[in-house]
Write an enzyme that holds these catalytic residues in place. Structure first.
Site, short mmCIF file in Angstrom:
data_model
loop_
_atom_site.label_atom_id
_atom_site.label_comp_id
_atom_site.label_asym_id
_atom_site.label_seq_id
_atom_site.Cartn_x
_atom_site.Cartn_y
_atom_site.Cartn_z
N LYS A 226 0.01 -9.92 -1.48
CA LYS A 226 -0.79 -10.03 -0.24
C LYS A 226 -2.26 -10.30 -0.57
O LYS A 226 -2.88 -11.21 -0.03
CB LYS A 226 -0.67 -8.75 0.60
CG LYS A 226 0.78 -8.39 0.97
CD LYS A 226 0.85 -7.16 1.85
CE LYS A 226 0.41 -5.87 1.18
NZ LYS A 226 1.26 -5.46 0.04
N ARG B 26 1.40 -0.14 9.03
CA ARG B 26 2.34 0.28 7.99
C ARG B 26 3.44 1.17 8.55
O ARG B 26 4.30 1.62 7.78
CB ARG B 26 1.59 1.04 6.90
CG ARG B 26 1.16 0.14 5.77
CD ARG B 26 0.36 0.96 4.80
NE ARG B 26 0.67 0.64 3.44
CZ ARG B 26 -0.05 -0.18 2.70
NH1 ARG B 26 -1.08 -0.80 3.19
NH2 ARG B 26 0.28 -0.39 1.44
N ARG C 214 -1.15 -5.13 -13.05
CA ARG C 214 -2.28 -5.68 -12.29
C ARG C 214 -3.62 -5.16 -12.83
O ARG C 214 -3.76 -3.99 -13.19
CB ARG C 214 -2.15 -5.30 -10.82
CG ARG C 214 -3.41 -5.63 -10.02
CD ARG C 214 -3.25 -5.46 -8.55
NE ARG C 214 -2.54 -4.27 -8.18
CZ ARG C 214 -2.01 -4.07 -6.98
NH1 ARG C 214 -2.10 -5.00 -6.07
NH2 ARG C 214 -1.38 -2.95 -6.72
N ARG D 281 -6.18 -0.07 -11.06
CA ARG D 281 -6.22 0.87 -9.93
C ARG D 281 -5.53 2.17 -10.31
O ARG D 281 -4.52 2.16 -11.00
CB ARG D 281 -5.51 0.25 -8.72
CG ARG D 281 -6.44 -0.51 -7.82
CD ARG D 281 -5.73 -1.36 -6.80
NE ARG D 281 -4.67 -0.71 -6.03
CZ ARG D 281 -4.03 -1.29 -5.03
NH1 ARG D 281 -4.33 -2.53 -4.68
NH2 ARG D 281 -3.08 -0.66 -4.38
N ARG E 227 5.36 4.78 -3.54
CA ARG E 227 4.79 3.68 -2.74
C ARG E 227 5.90 2.77 -2.22
O ARG E 227 5.89 2.36 -1.05
CB ARG E 227 3.80 2.86 -3.58
CG ARG E 227 2.45 3.54 -3.69
CD ARG E 227 1.55 2.83 -4.68
NE ARG E 227 1.11 1.53 -4.24
CZ ARG E 227 0.49 0.65 -5.02
NH1 ARG E 227 0.25 0.95 -6.28
NH2 ARG E 227 0.11 -0.50 -4.55
P1 AP5 Z 1 -1.42 -8.40 -5.31
O1 AP5 Z 1 -1.81 -9.68 -4.65
O2 AP5 Z 1 -2.51 -7.52 -5.78
O3 AP5 Z 1 -0.36 -7.61 -4.39
P2 AP5 Z 1 -0.52 -6.82 -3.02
O4 AP5 Z 1 0.65 -7.22 -2.17
O5 AP5 Z 1 -1.88 -7.02 -2.46
O6 AP5 Z 1 -0.26 -5.37 -3.56
P3 AP5 Z 1 -0.96 -3.96 -3.25
O7 AP5 Z 1 -0.42 -3.05 -4.31
O8 AP5 Z 1 -2.43 -4.10 -3.15
O9 AP5 Z 1 -0.35 -3.62 -1.91
P4 AP5 Z 1 -0.31 -2.24 -1.28
O10 AP5 Z 1 0.19 -2.60 0.07
O11 AP5 Z 1 0.46 -1.22 -2.01
O12 AP5 Z 1 -1.82 -1.73 -1.41
P5 AP5 Z 1 -2.98 -1.46 -0.36
O13 AP5 Z 1 -4.23 -1.75 -1.06
O14 AP5 Z 1 -2.72 -2.10 0.94
O15 AP5 Z 1 -0.45 -8.76 -6.53
C1 AP5 Z 1 0.08 -7.75 -7.36
C2 AP5 Z 1 0.07 -8.24 -8.82
O16 AP5 Z 1 0.96 -9.33 -8.97
C3 AP5 Z 1 -1.29 -8.74 -9.30
O17 AP5 Z 1 -1.49 -8.39 -10.62
C4 AP5 Z 1 -1.19 -10.26 -9.16
O18 AP5 Z 1 -2.01 -10.93 -10.07
C5 AP5 Z 1 0.27 -10.49 -9.44
N1 AP5 Z 1 0.82 -11.63 -8.69
C6 AP5 Z 1 0.52 -11.99 -7.43
N2 AP5 Z 1 1.20 -13.08 -7.08
C7 AP5 Z 1 1.98 -13.40 -8.15
C8 AP5 Z 1 2.94 -14.43 -8.40
N3 AP5 Z 1 3.24 -15.35 -7.50
N4 AP5 Z 1 3.56 -14.43 -9.61
C9 AP5 Z 1 3.27 -13.52 -10.54
N5 AP5 Z 1 2.37 -12.54 -10.36
C10 AP5 Z 1 1.73 -12.47 -9.18
O19 AP5 Z 1 -2.83 0.11 -0.10
C11 AP5 Z 1 -3.09 1.06 -1.11
C12 AP5 Z 1 -2.92 2.47 -0.51
O20 AP5 Z 1 -3.88 2.67 0.57
C13 AP5 Z 1 -1.56 2.74 0.14
O21 AP5 Z 1 -0.60 3.14 -0.81
C14 AP5 Z 1 -1.92 3.86 1.15
O22 AP5 Z 1 -2.04 5.09 0.50
C15 AP5 Z 1 -3.32 3.45 1.63
N6 AP5 Z 1 -3.24 2.62 2.85
C16 AP5 Z 1 -3.56 1.31 2.97
N7 AP5 Z 1 -3.35 0.87 4.22
C17 AP5 Z 1 -2.88 1.93 4.92
C18 AP5 Z 1 -2.43 2.11 6.27
N8 AP5 Z 1 -2.39 1.07 7.15
N9 AP5 Z 1 -2.01 3.34 6.65
C19 AP5 Z 1 -2.03 4.38 5.79
N10 AP5 Z 1 -2.41 4.27 4.49
C20 AP5 Z 1 -2.82 3.05 4.06
#
Ligand code: AP5
Length: 217
Positions: free
Chosen positions: A13, A88, A127, A160, A171
């Site tokens: 994402k 979420r 990552r 991270r 997660r």
């Molecule tokens: P990346 O693009 O970083 O993936 P992502 O989908 O953004 O993954 P996240 O881990 O950031 O998602 P998340 O939803 O768990 O985290 P968030 O920050 O929202 O790609 C991942 C890796 O793969 C990278 O190394 C990249 O280089 C690689 N990659 C990408 N594309 C690729 C490809 N095509 N091929 C190969 N490699 C590739 O949330 C974090 C925490 O915040 C949550 O756990 C929760 O505790 C809290 N939180 C956030 N939002 C809420 C909410 N709405 N409600 C409650 N808690 C929340």
């Protein structure tokens, strides 16, 4: 373009949001990034959020929804936005509908980036992120030009705190039980678009542009 970006942790994402943001010239709003910024600045919100994020759990709805409501009301969102990581769960989705109705706007699309669960763990643990500009890299799949250094702003990359093997399991569980059912919610609204999130980053982005250009059912 008012877009929801959905997908499991590690689906790509954040990676794709950078391209979409530039293509449509709209702000990228990531609740995860907002929490990480609050944690970095040791604000009361950050201290509270950290206790949930480090365990791989969701931050309470009461806090998260208020944060998103405030952000979507800012002037730069008038022309559109990418909402990444929100909603979420069903309650957040219903509250988002209310916020958008109050603002008098509608979502154009909910884009789901689909990646096999087995691939996600490798992506998350490998990552590395830029603490300055937020760019995302991977130690094998998406190496920066200079090891450990951000290609875009030259800052030193970090891992991270929630990108450990122990945190990945809760997660993914939270995603499967609370977030994945939302795909059906947006399918029923007729705005769900799905793209395969495995393959070259550029090809996935091309498929996203194609999917976003298609008419809703
Ligand atoms: P990346 O693009 O970083 O993936 P992502 O989908 O953004 O993954 P996240 O881990 O950031 O998602 P998340 O939803 O768990 O985290 P968030 O920050 O929202 O790609 C991942 C890796 O793969 C990278 O190394 C990249 O280089 C690689 N990659 C990408 N594309 C690729 C490809 N095509 N091929 C190969 N490699 C590739 O949330 C974090 C925490 O915040 C949550 O756990 C929760 O505790 C809290 N939180 C956030 N939002 C809420 C909410 N709405 N409600 C409650 N808690 C929340």
């Amino acid at each position: 373009m008012r877009l929801l970006l959905m997908g499991a942790p590690g689906a790509g994402k954040g990676t794709q949001a950078v391209f979409i943001k530039n293509a449509y010239n709209i702000p990228h709003i990531s609740t995860g990034d907002m929490f990480r910024s609050a944690i970095k600045n040791a604000t009361p919100l950050g201290i509270m959020a950290k206790s949930y994020i480090d365990k791989g759990l969701l931050v309470p709805d009461s806090v998260t929804i208020g944060l998103v409501k405030e952000r979507l009301s800012e002037a730069d969102c008038i022309g559109g936005f990418i909402l990444d990581g929100f909603p979420r769960n069903l309650f957040q989705a219903e509250e988002l509908d209310k916020i958008l109705a109050e603002l008098g706007v509608k979502l154009d699309a909910c884009l789901n980036i689909d990646v096999d669960q087995k691939v996600l763990t490798d992506r998350i643990v490998g990552r590395r992120v830029c603490p300055k500009c937020g760019a995302s890299f991977h130690i094998e799949n998406l190496k920066p030009q200079v090891e450990g250094i951000c290609d875009y702003c030259g800052a030193e990359l970090i891992q991270r705190k929630d990108d450990t093997l122990e945190t990945v399991t809760p997660r993914l569980e939270v995603y499967n039980t609370s977030t994945a059912p939302l795909l059906d919610y947006y399918k029923k609204q007729g705005i769900l678009k799905c793209v395969d999130g495995e393959g070259e980053v550029e090809q996935i982005f091309a498929n996203i542009l194609k999917a976003l250009g298609e008419k809703n059912d």
